[in-house]
Every structure is written in structure tokens, then in C-alpha cells.
Design a protein around this motif. Structure first.
Motif, mmCIF file in Angstrom:
data_model
loop_
_atom_site.group_PDB
_atom_site.id
_atom_site.type_symbol
_atom_site.label_atom_id
_atom_site.label_comp_id
_atom_site.label_asym_id
_atom_site.label_seq_id
_atom_site.Cartn_x
_atom_site.Cartn_y
_atom_site.Cartn_z
ATOM 1 N N TRP A 7 0.812 -1.038 -0.070
ATOM 2 C CA TRP A 7 -0.140 0.001 -0.027
ATOM 3 C C TRP A 7 1.008 1.180 0.161
ATOM 4 O O TRP A 7 1.746 1.363 0.792
ATOM 5 C CB TRP A 7 -0.873 0.084 1.149
ATOM 6 N N TYR A 8 0.639 2.089 -1.022
ATOM 7 C CA TYR A 8 1.534 3.395 -1.120
ATOM 8 C C TYR A 8 0.727 4.426 -0.237
ATOM 9 O O TYR A 8 -0.264 4.977 -0.906
ATOM 10 C CB TYR A 8 1.751 3.632 -2.518
ATOM 11 N N SER A 10 0.620 8.290 0.445
ATOM 12 C CA SER A 10 0.996 9.282 0.132
ATOM 13 C C SER A 10 0.547 10.920 0.562
ATOM 14 O O SER A 10 -0.401 11.223 0.317
ATOM 15 C CB SER A 10 1.235 9.340 -1.320
ATOM 16 N N PHE A 48 3.649 -1.428 3.610
ATOM 17 C CA PHE A 48 3.256 -0.075 3.080
ATOM 18 C C PHE A 48 4.471 0.661 2.680
ATOM 19 O O PHE A 48 5.644 0.233 3.563
ATOM 20 C CB PHE A 48 2.446 0.695 4.154
ATOM 21 N N ILE A 49 4.387 1.639 2.102
ATOM 22 C CA ILE A 49 5.531 2.664 1.811
ATOM 23 C C ILE A 49 4.830 4.091 2.057
ATOM 24 O O ILE A 49 3.710 4.326 1.316
ATOM 25 C CB ILE A 49 6.100 2.515 0.394
ATOM 26 N N PRO A 51 6.375 7.667 1.359
ATOM 27 C CA PRO A 51 7.479 8.606 0.524
ATOM 28 C C PRO A 51 8.005 9.650 1.584
ATOM 29 O O PRO A 51 7.223 10.252 2.542
ATOM 30 C CB PRO A 51 6.832 9.259 -0.555
ATOM 31 N N ARG A 60 6.953 10.067 -6.455
ATOM 32 C CA ARG A 60 5.923 9.411 -5.817
ATOM 33 C C ARG A 60 5.208 8.465 -6.824
ATOM 34 O O ARG A 60 5.168 7.227 -6.466
ATOM 35 C CB ARG A 60 5.133 10.092 -5.013
ATOM 36 N N GLU A 63 8.032 5.825 -7.904
ATOM 37 C CA GLU A 63 8.114 4.894 -6.882
ATOM 38 C C GLU A 63 6.864 3.876 -6.612
ATOM 39 O O GLU A 63 7.217 2.629 -6.515
ATOM 40 C CB GLU A 63 8.524 5.417 -5.365
ATOM 41 N N SER A 64 5.907 4.270 -6.826
ATOM 42 C CA SER A 64 4.330 3.488 -6.589
ATOM 43 C C SER A 64 4.641 2.700 -7.546
ATOM 44 O O SER A 64 4.361 1.210 -7.368
ATOM 45 C CB SER A 64 3.484 4.451 -6.543
ATOM 46 N N ALA A 69 2.711 -1.286 -6.512
ATOM 47 C CA ALA A 69 1.785 -0.995 -5.418
ATOM 48 C C ALA A 69 0.253 -1.483 -5.794
ATOM 49 O O ALA A 69 0.126 -1.641 -6.806
ATOM 50 C CB ALA A 69 1.620 0.517 -4.940
ATOM 51 N N HIS A 72 -2.777 2.930 -4.094
ATOM 52 C CA HIS A 72 -2.149 4.092 -4.046
ATOM 53 C C HIS A 72 -3.109 5.145 -3.186
ATOM 54 O O HIS A 72 -4.290 5.413 -3.882
ATOM 55 C CB HIS A 72 -1.772 4.512 -5.108
ATOM 56 N N THR A 133 -0.347 6.856 -11.804
ATOM 57 C CA THR A 133 -0.282 5.510 -10.885
ATOM 58 C C THR A 133 -0.744 4.526 -11.613
ATOM 59 O O THR A 133 -1.879 4.441 -12.079
ATOM 60 C CB THR A 133 -0.756 5.777 -9.482
#
Length: 224
Positions: A7-8, A10, A48-49, A51, A60, A63-64, A69, A72, A133
Motif C-alpha cells: 500500500w502506497y 502518500s 506499506f510505503i 514517501p 511518488r 516509486e509506486s 503497489a 495508492h 499511478t
């Protein structure tokens, strides 16, 4: 090989968006919210991430996409309501994003959040973070930061908001929500012999483990 869903999360990078009273910036408040959400995800075993604050929208989205991911979620607070607008709004690009947005909005409204929005779900095909994304995405406007009451809700109910959002994510991930335990109560339970200080609370208890706790608790009660 079974890969974990990522899960991103942000938080807004809009540090120039300043709310009323002592709200400060939208970016700061949304990072504070993200940092309240992620411990719930960690306990439940959800990957999860988040940023870093200095990463722009291009970074972002890149990276996602690179980590593949699963979903997002962009966290934001709203403005432009002349101090009168209230309520959560979820902006979406895809039908999957719309469904997720509906769940997130419903979770916030269930907290008793006031709202005067005619619609809590808005299709938005032009926002960079939604259209760039690969994963389904939703931009959640938690409430309005140009409203005194909106700011009060975001700041005073942050823990409740974070838990509500986390519960939606955890359920969607197929995991179980694990409540945070009080360290004082945990220490007391360890001293009573109810469980070990090394007990792993990251996974839901099995029936056998739960039964064991129940038997131990009964023995403690019988001892007075």
C-alpha cells in the motif's frame, strides 16, 4: 512465491497550503496522520510505503509504479470552502478507486464527522497522482483546513481518523485489525503470568492460543 500487497500511503507534499488557527501546513498534518495510520498496518502485517517529505509527485508515482503497489492512497485536507464547507471527499480515477473512496468516506462519517457535501465521491481524471499511478488510486480529502470546525476534527480526532482509515486498508488487504495494547496493562498481565512478554501480537490468536489465555485467566481469577 506469494508477494505481499504494498500500500502506497502518500501524504500531501503541499507545504504552502496553510490552514486556519494553529493547523499549520497541509503537508505537516497529513504526515502526522500517516504516522498514526502506519503502526496499525504494521501490527496487522500489512506492507506499506510512505514517501519522504521532499519527494515530489513525479517521484511518488514512479516509486509506486516501480514497487508494483497494490493500491495508492493520497492523503490531503481540503480548502476553498470559505470557512463553511465540511466533510470528507474522495477523488478517484477508476471504478476500483471509487469503491475504495466510498469505503474510506463511510469510515470517516461513521466517526460522527459533520458534512455538508452534496457528493463525497468525485471523478477526477486530471490529477497527476491519480492518472500516473498504475495501481488503483484515490485522493482522500479528510476535511477542510480553511474551516475552524474542520481543523478541529482533523487535529483533535487524528487517532480516530487514522484507525478508521487503517481498518479499511487492513480489511481490504485480507488481514485482521489488532488493537494497540497499553504497555502498563501488558506489563501487569505479564506479571500475573497471563502471557509472556515475548508474545507476538502481529498475528491474530489461534483458537488454541485464545483458549489457553482463557484458562490461564480463569486460574488467576480463582487465585484471587
Amino acid at each position: 512465491l506469494i508477494m505481499s500487497k504494498i500500500w502506497y500511503i502518500s501524504p500531501s507534499c503541499q507545504k504552502a497550503n496553510i490552514g486556519v488557527n494553529d493547523y499549520g501546513s497541509e503537508m505537516e498534518q497529513m504526515y502526522l496522520l500517516a504516522y498514526e495510520i502506519t503502526p496499525h498496518l504494521d501490527r496487522a502485517g500489512v506492507s506499506f510505503i510512505v514517501p519522504p517529505r521532499n519527494m515530489d509527485l513525479t517521484g511518488r508515482c514512479k516509486e509506486s509504479n516501480e514497487v508494483g503497489a497494490y493500491f495508492h492512497i493520497a492523503l490531503h485536507s481540503n480548502a476553498g470552502g470559505k470557512g463553511l464547507a465540511r466533510g470528507p471527499v474522495a477523488l478517484y480515477y477508476s471504478e476500483t478507486g471509487k469503491i475504495m473512496g466510498g469505503k474510506l468516506v463511510a469510515a470517516l462519517l461513521a466517526l460522527g464527522q459533520e458534512s455538508n457535501r452534496s457528493s463525497h465521491l468525485v471523478e477526477q481524471k486530471n490529477l497527476y497522482e491519480l492518472k500516473k499511478t498504475k495501481a488503483p488510486a484515490v485522493l482522500l480529502e479528510v476535511d477542510f483546513h480553511d474551516s475552524v470546525d474542520g481543523v478541529e476534527f482533523i487535529t483533535n480526532r487524528r487517532k480516530d481518523i487514522a484507525e478508521a482509515i487503517a481498518r479499511v486498508i487492513i480489511q481490504e488487504d485480507g488481514k485482521f485489525f489488532i488493537p494497540e495494547t497499553s504497555s502498563a496493562k501488558t506489563e501487569e498481565a505479564v506479571n500475573l503470568g497471563l502471557f509472556s512478554s515475548q508474545t507476538d501480537w502481529k498475528s491474530p490468536l489461534s483458537k488454541e492460543e485464545a483458549a489457553g489465555l482463557a484458562v490461564d485467566l480463569l486460574a488467576i481469577m480463582e487465585r484471587g
